[in-house]
Design an enzyme around this catalytic site. Structure first.
Site, mmCIF file in Angstrom:
data_model
loop_
_atom_site.group_PDB
_atom_site.id
_atom_site.type_symbol
_atom_site.label_atom_id
_atom_site.label_comp_id
_atom_site.label_asym_id
_atom_site.label_seq_id
_atom_site.Cartn_x
_atom_site.Cartn_y
_atom_site.Cartn_z
ATOM 1 N N HIS A 132 21.570 4.912 52.218
ATOM 2 C CA HIS A 132 22.623 4.475 53.149
ATOM 3 C C HIS A 132 23.689 3.662 52.429
ATOM 4 O O HIS A 132 24.807 3.547 52.893
ATOM 5 C CB HIS A 132 22.029 3.679 54.327
ATOM 6 C CG HIS A 132 21.593 2.293 53.956
ATOM 7 N ND1 HIS A 132 20.503 2.044 53.151
ATOM 8 C CD2 HIS A 132 22.105 1.086 54.252
ATOM 9 C CE1 HIS A 132 20.368 0.742 52.996
ATOM 10 N NE2 HIS A 132 21.328 0.132 53.645
ATOM 11 N N LYS B 190 12.675 2.218 43.327
ATOM 12 C CA LYS B 190 11.692 1.600 42.418
ATOM 13 C C LYS B 190 11.204 2.658 41.443
ATOM 14 O O LYS B 190 11.112 3.840 41.778
ATOM 15 C CB LYS B 190 10.491 1.059 43.209
ATOM 16 C CG LYS B 190 9.770 -0.046 42.497
ATOM 17 C CD LYS B 190 10.531 -1.350 42.647
ATOM 18 C CE LYS B 190 9.845 -2.516 42.022
ATOM 19 N NZ LYS B 190 10.469 -3.778 42.457
#
Ligand code: NAD
Length: 473
Positions: A66, A107
């Site tokens: 986003h 990550k």
């Protein structure tokens, strides 16, 4: 997969998400889109180690697109797996939203024990991993920007930067492809200490909140609080030293990989770090007693327990034995969702990971901005500010016919260096985010703790982003 007795790390994150989502007005579809992991890259690559070929497994998860680039650390640990990386990437999304850092969460993880490899071998693994990320467009200043996490630090970030430069030599913004670099390799002053310093600011804010301290039966302020730290790596060591220097806390116990130690009189973390460096262990530190296991320290009486090692350290098995009044989650996911219910019932305040350890990504954001602007913070205004303040001081002396002392003059006329600006920006970020979380918690009595409140803040911000962006096509 790090599993507590009945929920994995990812399940814990998602259960916490679902609980907090119930306190929002966000539609089911948007919630689903916020929750899912947008993209995961799983790789196996060969690296030559001595005369053998080692096949290394690694991951990079981009949880949310986003906002771009995505951002999140790279972990080197033998227990890394896809679920763990996805859980950590999800936490990054919520973390960035809480501290208003304009990134989606990501990550990376490499399934190795760094202690099994020499420096040279680690360099080869890091460079090969980076090459794989470049090949699949999973790294870049506008795409996905890694940083240090468990088992990695500035050294690995410098290797990643250099590998990226090798492939993308003409990219003027290449330095922004990774953060947490050494200062002499386009890093920023204050990044190494940032997560620990952020933990200090976050816990200081809680301890300065009268209603919270009253609820716990503690005096207001951080000073004199009895603290236990688990894990003396990057986050734990800076948390301890900064909280002792600036917050005047008393560290009564420390837990590390090799065991845990205790001292009623208090342990100076700086001395302990020197001792461990010399002896290779915290055990035997003069003036301390060795406890029966490394887990024992977690269950001792104290005001603040700071887990700063790994996830799922406080689970349904030991939650009932925790005697701390506050748990400051410096690590990601140290408290499982099952354990949290027990701790909340016992009146313990948990300061959640997605807020408390956000200092690292906040200063990483400053580093990224520095890299894109190609200039050190403070360079333009430091001297100008200093001259202006000198003129003020001169005017005051003239009007009052009194001389200001040399030390006071130095203090009053100093222009801000990069480190001053980084610390100021970090403090402002942590204080503002704490206030948002606290106000959310007190404004809705149904919200059962600071984690749910932090989630509500994050989910509302991310949902607003999705709604204003629109869904394509
Ligand atoms: P690190 O590798 O520098 O240090 C971790 C330390 O924990 C090591 O010294 C290790 O020996 C110790 N440890 C491991 N298992 C233990 C156990 N069971 N009991 C006691 N000690 C144990 O890692 P780090 O960068 O300090 O990260 C620690 C945690 O903080 C992780 O959860 C990480 O995701 C989180 N975190 C790190 C950063 C960052 O900037 N480095 C930012 C945000 C969150």
């Amino acid at each position: 997969m790090t599993k507590s007795s009945n929920s994995t790390f990812l399940e814990s994150v998602n259960r916490n998400f679902d609980k907090a989502a119930g306190y929002t007005e966000i539609s089911k579809g948007i919630l689903e889109q916020i929750k899912v992991c947008n993209a995961v890259y799983e790789i196996k690559f060969p690296v030559r180690i001595d005369d053998n070929i080692h096949v290394i497994q690694a991951f990079r998860a981009q949880h949310s697109h986003h906002r771009l680039p995505t951002k999140g650390g790279i972990r080197y640990n033998e227990n890394v797996d896809k679920e763990e990386v996805e859980a950590l990437a999800a936490l990054m999304t919520y973390k960035c939203a809480i501290v208003d850092v304009p990134f989606g969460g990501a990550k990376g993880g490499v399934k190795i024990n760094p202690k099994d490899y020499t420096e040279d071998q680690l360099e080869r693994i890091t460079r090969r991993y980076t090459t794989e990320l470049i090949r699949k467009n999973f790294i870049g200043p506008g795409i996905d920007v890694p940083a240090p996490d468990y088992g990695t630090g500035p050294r690995e970030m410098a290797w990643i930067y250099d590998t990226y430069l090798t492939f993308k030599g003409g990219d003027i913004d290449a330095a922004g492809c990774v953060t947490g670099k050494p200062v002499n390799q386009n890093g920023i002053r204050g990044r190494n200490e940032a997560t620990g310093r952020g933990v200090f600011y976050g816990l200081r804010e809680l301890c300065d909140t009268k209603e919270a301290m009253k609820k716990l039966g503690l005096s207001k302020g951080l000073s004199g609080k009895k603290v236990i730290i688990q894990g003396l790596g990057n986050v734990g060591s800076f948390t301890g030293t900064i909280m002792q220097e600036e917050g005047d806390i008393k560290v009564i116990a420390v837990s590390e990989y090799e065991g845990s130690i205790y001292s009623e009189k208090g342990i100076r973390v700086e001395d302990l770090l020197k001792y461990r460096k010399e002896k290779g262990s915290i055990l035997g530190m003069p003036g301390t007693k060795t406890l029966k296991s490394k887990e024992a320290a977690l269950e001792m009486e104290c005001d603040i327990l700071i887990p700063a090692a790994l996830e799922n350290q406080i689970t349904i098995e030991n939650a009932k034995n925790i005697k701390a009044k506050i748990i400051g989650e410096a690590a990601n996911g140290p408290v499982s969702a099952d354990a949290e219910a027990v701790l909340i019932k016992n009146g313990i305040i948990i300061v959640p990971d997605m807020y408390l350890n956000a200092g690292g990504v906040t200063v990483s954001y400053f580093e990224w901005l520095k890299n894109l602007s190609h200039m050190r913070f403070g360079r333009m205004e430091k001297r100008f500010d200093s001259n202006t303040y000198s003129n003020f001081v001169g005017l005051i002396e003239k009007l009052t016919s009194k001389k200001i002392g040399v030390k006071e003059r130095e203090f009053l006329t100093k222009g801000a260096d990069e480190i001053d600006l980084v610390r100021s920006g970090l403090e402002e970020t942590m204080v503002t985010a704490f206030q948002q979380i606290w106000e959310t918690a007190v404004s809705n009595p149904k919200i059962d703790g600071l984690r749910s409140a932090a989630f509500v803040c994050a989910l509302n911000k991310i949902s607003n982003d999705y709604l204003s962006l629109g869904i394509f096509p």
